[in-house]
Motif scaffolding. Structure first.
Motif, PDB file in Angstrom:
ATOM      1  N   VAL A   1      -7.766  -3.708 -11.320  1.00 35.85           N
ATOM      2  CA  VAL A   1      -6.309  -3.873 -11.329  1.00 35.85           C
ATOM      3  C   VAL A   1      -5.694  -3.110 -10.167  1.00 35.85           C
ATOM      4  O   VAL A   1      -4.810  -3.625  -9.461  1.00 35.85           O
ATOM      5  N   PHE A   2      -6.153  -1.883  -9.924  1.00 32.46           N
ATOM      6  CA  PHE A   2      -5.637  -1.092  -8.813  1.00 32.46           C
ATOM      7  C   PHE A   2      -5.888  -1.807  -7.487  1.00 32.46           C
ATOM      8  O   PHE A   2      -5.006  -1.890  -6.624  1.00 32.46           O
ATOM      9  N   GLY A   3      -7.091  -2.352  -7.321  1.00 31.59           N
ATOM     10  CA  GLY A   3      -7.401  -3.085  -6.093  1.00 31.59           C
ATOM     11  C   GLY A   3      -6.483  -4.287  -5.899  1.00 31.59           C
ATOM     12  O   GLY A   3      -6.038  -4.559  -4.775  1.00 31.59           O
ATOM     13  N   GLU A   4      -6.187  -5.005  -6.971  1.00 35.69           N
ATOM     14  CA  GLU A   4      -5.275  -6.150  -6.878  1.00 35.69           C
ATOM     15  C   GLU A   4      -3.874  -5.694  -6.483  1.00 35.69           C
ATOM     16  O   GLU A   4      -3.202  -6.333  -5.665  1.00 35.69           O
ATOM     17  N   LEU A   5      -3.412  -4.597  -7.064  1.00 33.49           N
ATOM     18  CA  LEU A   5      -2.082  -4.085  -6.750  1.00 33.49           C
ATOM     19  C   LEU A   5      -1.986  -3.644  -5.289  1.00 33.49           C
ATOM     20  O   LEU A   5      -0.967  -3.860  -4.627  1.00 33.49           O
ATOM     21  N   ILE A   6      -3.050  -3.025  -4.777  1.00 29.86           N
ATOM     22  CA  ILE A   6      -3.068  -2.625  -3.363  1.00 29.86           C
ATOM     23  C   ILE A   6      -3.040  -3.864  -2.469  1.00 29.86           C
ATOM     24  O   ILE A   6      -2.283  -3.926  -1.492  1.00 29.86           O
TER      25      ILE A   6
ATOM     26  N   ASP B   1      -1.816  -6.682  -3.014  1.00 27.38           N
ATOM     27  CA  ASP B   1      -0.488  -7.307  -3.057  1.00 27.38           C
ATOM     28  C   ASP B   1       0.612  -6.363  -2.562  1.00 27.38           C
ATOM     29  O   ASP B   1       1.795  -6.717  -2.625  1.00 27.38           O
ATOM     30  N   ASP B   2       0.235  -5.181  -2.104  1.00 27.83           N
ATOM     31  CA  ASP B   2       1.182  -4.206  -1.542  1.00 27.83           C
ATOM     32  C   ASP B   2       2.267  -3.842  -2.545  1.00 27.83           C
ATOM     33  O   ASP B   2       3.449  -3.798  -2.226  1.00 27.83           O
TER      34      ASP B   2
ATOM     35  N   GLU C   1     -11.230  -1.393  -6.606  1.00 28.98           N
ATOM     36  CA  GLU C   1     -12.258  -2.404  -6.377  1.00 28.98           C
ATOM     37  C   GLU C   1     -11.568  -3.763  -6.268  1.00 28.98           C
ATOM     38  O   GLU C   1     -10.386  -3.901  -6.559  1.00 28.98           O
ATOM     39  N   GLY C   2     -12.334  -4.790  -5.880  1.00 32.97           N
ATOM     40  CA  GLY C   2     -11.771  -6.136  -5.851  1.00 32.97           C
ATOM     41  C   GLY C   2     -11.426  -6.604  -4.461  1.00 32.97           C
ATOM     42  O   GLY C   2     -12.122  -6.275  -3.493  1.00 32.97           O
ATOM     43  N   PRO C   3     -10.341  -7.371  -4.316  1.00 35.53           N
ATOM     44  CA  PRO C   3     -10.026  -7.997  -3.029  1.00 35.53           C
ATOM     45  C   PRO C   3      -9.669  -6.963  -1.969  1.00 35.53           C
ATOM     46  O   PRO C   3      -9.069  -5.926  -2.259  1.00 35.53           O
ATOM     47  N   ALA C   4     -10.039  -7.276  -0.734  1.00 36.24           N
ATOM     48  CA  ALA C   4      -9.714  -6.376   0.371  1.00 36.24           C
ATOM     49  C   ALA C   4      -8.227  -6.459   0.692  1.00 36.24           C
ATOM     50  O   ALA C   4      -7.629  -7.532   0.653  1.00 36.24           O
TER      51      ALA C   4
END
Length: 245
Positions: A181-186, A188-189, A212-215
């Motif tokens: 979830v944190f990676g997704e929020l990052i 998406d800025d 973790e997750g999307p770059a």
């Protein structure tokens, strides 16, 4: 930047140290080992101690809604979102409901049960955040125990989900993970603040990072606002840019 020992601060000073700079604010709270592990033996709990939990409890008391991924909810054994009488009294004095709302994010609702205490024993009706194309046969049972925010196709659309939370008046958002979830929020800025406790432990290779997750397209610059030390833990507060100056 301010450096203080946490045990030198009164409760009022700790609350003041985490005053949000804007009415709409998303802060993320994590703990990691000194060598960057987000978990120990598969859980974040063993990295945390009584020292940093004082800040953890203040952050919960300050939010309108606590957002967490279903994986974190299951792994960490989240129960109903309740606060101590002292925290509830503080919220009431601020004109807030006695407890925040719990919001669980899930791509599929797999592994969640509407009979779980996080839903059935909640002092305020919780929320589940899911993709809009999740079958109604899957979502329907949760409508009995929670409000549903449906956003995105195949995965949760976090900008739309956060907008929906704020339309409900839940403007101060605290995210406790997990790393995906944190990676997704990052990506998406969407992150305004990171509250990170660095635990004095070396865990070694293997566990995931806090994100973790999307770059993300670009690295986001942060400003270190304070460092609190407690029992060897460094409790760091980072804000994006200089938003309140």
């Amino acid at each position: 930047m301010v450096y203080r020992k946490l045990d030198e601060l009164t409760d009022d000073e700790v609350y003041a140290a985490y005053a949000p700079p804007a009415p709409d604010w998303l802060r993320v709270n994590f703990v990691s080992s000194a060598d960057g592990a987000a978990t120990l033996e598969g859980l974040s709990g063993p990295l945390s101690g009584e020292e940093d939990k004082r800040v953890f409890k203040v952050l919960r008391a300050r939010c309108d809604v606590l957002l967490a991924g279903s994986g974190t909810v299951k792994a960490e054994g989240y129960g109903p979102l309740v606060l101590s009488p002292e925290r509830m009294a503080w919220r009431k004095a601020q004109g807030l409901p006695e407890v925040p709302v719990m919001a669980v994010v899930s791509r599929s609702l797999a592994g969640l049960d509407p009979a779980m205490g996080i839903f059935t024993l909640a002092p305020r009706r919780p929320i589940v955040v899911v993709p809009a194309d999740l079958p109604e046969a899957t979502v329907g049972p949760f409508r009995e125990v929670a409000d549903v925010i449906a956003a995105g196709t195949g995965a949760v659309d976090f900008p739309a989900a956060l907008a929906a939370l704020r339309e409900l008046g839940l403007r101060q958002i605290l995210c406790e993970g997990g790393p995906r979830v944190f990676g997704e929020l990052i990506a998406d800025d969407l992150v305004d603040e990171l509250d990170l406790t660095v635990s004095p432990l070396l865990v070694g290779a293997g566990p995931v990072r806090v994100a973790e997750g999307p770059a993300a397209k670009d690295a986001r610059p942060l400003e270190l606002r304070h460092v609190l030390e407690a029992g060897g833990n460094l409790i760091l507060r980072y804000l994006r840019g200089s938003t309140d100056e």
